[in-house]
Write an enzyme that holds these catalytic residues in place. Structure first.
Site, PDB file in Angstrom:
ATOM      1  N   ASP A  53       0.971  -1.195  -0.030  1.00  0.00           N
ATOM      2  CA  ASP A  53       0.030   0.103  -0.046  1.00  0.00           C
ATOM      3  C   ASP A  53       0.796   1.221   0.036  1.00  0.00           C
ATOM      4  O   ASP A  53       0.611   2.472  -0.186  1.00  0.00           O
ATOM      5  CB  ASP A  53      -0.984   0.081   1.233  1.00  0.00           C
ATOM      6  CG  ASP A  53      -0.265  -0.141   2.720  1.00  0.00           C
ATOM      7  OD1 ASP A  53       0.785  -0.096   2.669  1.00  0.00           O
ATOM      8  OD2 ASP A  53      -1.252  -0.244   3.608  1.00  0.00           O
ATOM      9  N   SER A  54       2.199   1.089  -0.007  1.00  0.00           N
ATOM     10  CA  SER A  54       3.196   2.220  -0.263  1.00  0.00           C
ATOM     11  C   SER A  54       2.997   2.731  -1.633  1.00  0.00           C
ATOM     12  O   SER A  54       3.450   3.804  -1.990  1.00  0.00           O
ATOM     13  CB  SER A  54       4.499   1.661   0.047  1.00  0.00           C
ATOM     14  OG  SER A  54       4.640   0.411  -0.787  1.00  0.00           O
ATOM     15  N   ASP A  92      -0.791  -6.211  -0.229  1.00  0.00           N
ATOM     16  CA  ASP A  92      -1.286  -5.559   0.971  1.00  0.00           C
ATOM     17  C   ASP A  92      -2.891  -5.466   1.055  1.00  0.00           C
ATOM     18  O   ASP A  92      -3.567  -5.236  -0.039  1.00  0.00           O
ATOM     19  CB  ASP A  92      -0.699  -4.265   1.149  1.00  0.00           C
ATOM     20  CG  ASP A  92       0.535  -4.251   1.974  1.00  0.00           C
ATOM     21  OD1 ASP A  92       0.863  -5.265   2.864  1.00  0.00           O
ATOM     22  OD2 ASP A  92       1.378  -3.195   2.132  1.00  0.00           O
ATOM     23  N   LYS A 122      -0.946  -9.535   2.503  1.00  0.00           N
ATOM     24  CA  LYS A 122      -0.282  -9.187   3.948  1.00  0.00           C
ATOM     25  C   LYS A 122      -1.131  -8.368   4.798  1.00  0.00           C
ATOM     26  O   LYS A 122      -1.955  -7.190   4.323  1.00  0.00           O
ATOM     27  CB  LYS A 122       1.008  -8.335   3.606  1.00  0.00           C
ATOM     28  CG  LYS A 122       1.785  -8.024   4.770  1.00  0.00           C
ATOM     29  CD  LYS A 122       3.151  -7.435   4.685  1.00  0.00           C
ATOM     30  CE  LYS A 122       3.302  -6.125   3.792  1.00  0.00           C
ATOM     31  NZ  LYS A 122       2.598  -5.225   4.783  1.00  0.00           N
ATOM     32  N   GLU A 124      -1.362  -5.940   8.717  1.00  0.00           N
ATOM     33  CA  GLU A 124      -0.824  -5.199   9.637  1.00  0.00           C
ATOM     34  C   GLU A 124      -1.430  -5.422  11.122  1.00  0.00           C
ATOM     35  O   GLU A 124      -2.499  -5.120  11.157  1.00  0.00           O
ATOM     36  CB  GLU A 124      -0.656  -3.695   9.237  1.00  0.00           C
ATOM     37  CG  GLU A 124       0.379  -3.135   8.390  1.00  0.00           C
ATOM     38  CD  GLU A 124       0.535  -1.991   7.917  1.00  0.00           C
ATOM     39  OE1 GLU A 124       0.062  -1.050   8.947  1.00  0.00           O
ATOM     40  OE2 GLU A 124       0.805  -1.502   6.984  1.00  0.00           O
ATOM     41  N   GLU A 191       9.242  -4.507  10.649  1.00  0.00           N
ATOM     42  CA  GLU A 191       9.636  -3.351  10.090  1.00  0.00           C
ATOM     43  C   GLU A 191      10.242  -2.311  11.252  1.00  0.00           C
ATOM     44  O   GLU A 191       9.369  -1.831  12.271  1.00  0.00           O
ATOM     45  CB  GLU A 191       8.475  -2.456   9.438  1.00  0.00           C
ATOM     46  CG  GLU A 191       8.794  -1.237   8.916  1.00  0.00           C
ATOM     47  CD  GLU A 191       7.966  -0.579   7.790  1.00  0.00           C
ATOM     48  OE1 GLU A 191       8.073   0.582   7.307  1.00  0.00           O
ATOM     49  OE2 GLU A 191       6.639  -1.255   7.579  1.00  0.00           O
TER      50      GLU A 191
END
Length: 273
Positions: A53-54, A92, A122, A124, A191
């Site tokens: 999502d970067s 993501d 993925k 978080e 991270e």
């Protein structure tokens, strides 16, 4: 040939990630957001590609990852999948697509997998999202965890500084990582956490850790492709190694094109029909 240092041309799977950890083989990952870049990254021999999502920062210019939608992630993921033959492709799940509960999380996970064709997702977070992670796994979808600095929670943290330096947060990270692995996650991204903590987690988990700013002892490493190729400017965290200066290369090439067009040198006779 699959890549410069790759002799095994089999499609990389989540099982292969765990197999690589057991053999002590480091795992290489990069982000990609489009067909052309993904194809280059894949042919170079990368083990895994993350549609992060970067993309919100790199492709759109947003200050955070929060604005990305499920539709946007599917668009980028489909483009990447179309360009990849060997690498494991992970997408993501964007902010808001699973934090609202198990039902929404599973529904959005299934949609992303069906419409993008990616190999895994993925998410978080730790024990807070564990019920949703388990439901997604029960649906037959591989999940990669993500702990430490979790950019979707930036408004909670208020900073992109290193996480888990204090004992309490470090202990929670360890327990979160173990819970994710026990639930069935095939890997966990760490991270911006202290290297010693990442090393401890890596030794404890039966599944691989993928580090970004988490030291050399993780089972694998990931970077944002535009950062490591030197396309982005003004972003130089300690963990970033720039392997090229494409910003300069591209600026010079485009500048020369502008000069040639203005001077009437492009196209020449051999470039015309």
């Amino acid at each position: 040939m699959a890549g410069y240092l790759v002799s095994d041309e089999r499609k990389v799977t989540t099982h292969r990630f765990i197999e690589m950890k057991k053999k002590g083989e480091k795992i290489s990952m990069l982000t990609s957001y489009d067909f052309t870049t993904a194809g280059i990254v894949d042919r170079a021999g990368i083990d895994g590609i993350l549609i992060g999502d970067s993309a919100s920062n790199v492709m759109v210019g947003n200050a955070t990852t929060l604005p990305m939608t499920v539709d946007q992630m599917i668009y980028h993921a489909r483009a990447v999948v179309n360009g990849v033959k060997r690498a494991l492709v992970v997408c993501d799940m964007p902010f808001g697509s699973y934090q609202t509960g198990e039902h929404d999380g599973v529904a959005n996970a299934i949609r992303i997998m069906k419409e993008s064709g990616c190999d895994a997702l993925k998410l978080e977070g730790g024990v807070e999202i564990l019920p949703t992670v388990k439901r997604i796994l029960d649906a037959g979808i591989p999940v990669m965890g993500h702990l430490g600095l979790t950019p979707q929670s930036i408004n909670k943290f208020g900073t992109y500084a290193v996480r888990a330096k204090e004992e309490g947060e470090a202990q929670k990270l360890v327990s979160d990582a173990q819970a994710l692995a026990e639930a069935g996650c095939f890997a966990v991204v760490l991270e911006k956490v202290p290297a010693a903590l990442a090393s401890k987690v890596t030794a404890l988990l039966p599944v691989p850790t993928i580090g970004i700013g988490a030291g050399p002892e993780c089972d694998g490493q990931i970077l944002v492709v535009a950062d490591m190729l030197g396309m982005t400017q003004g972003f130089s965290p300690r963990f970033l190694r720039r392997y090229a200066d494409l910003n300069t290369v591209m600026t010079d090439a485009i500048g020369q094109y502008v000069t040639d067009v203005k001077a009437g040198d492009f196209p020449n006779e051999s470039e015309s029909y």
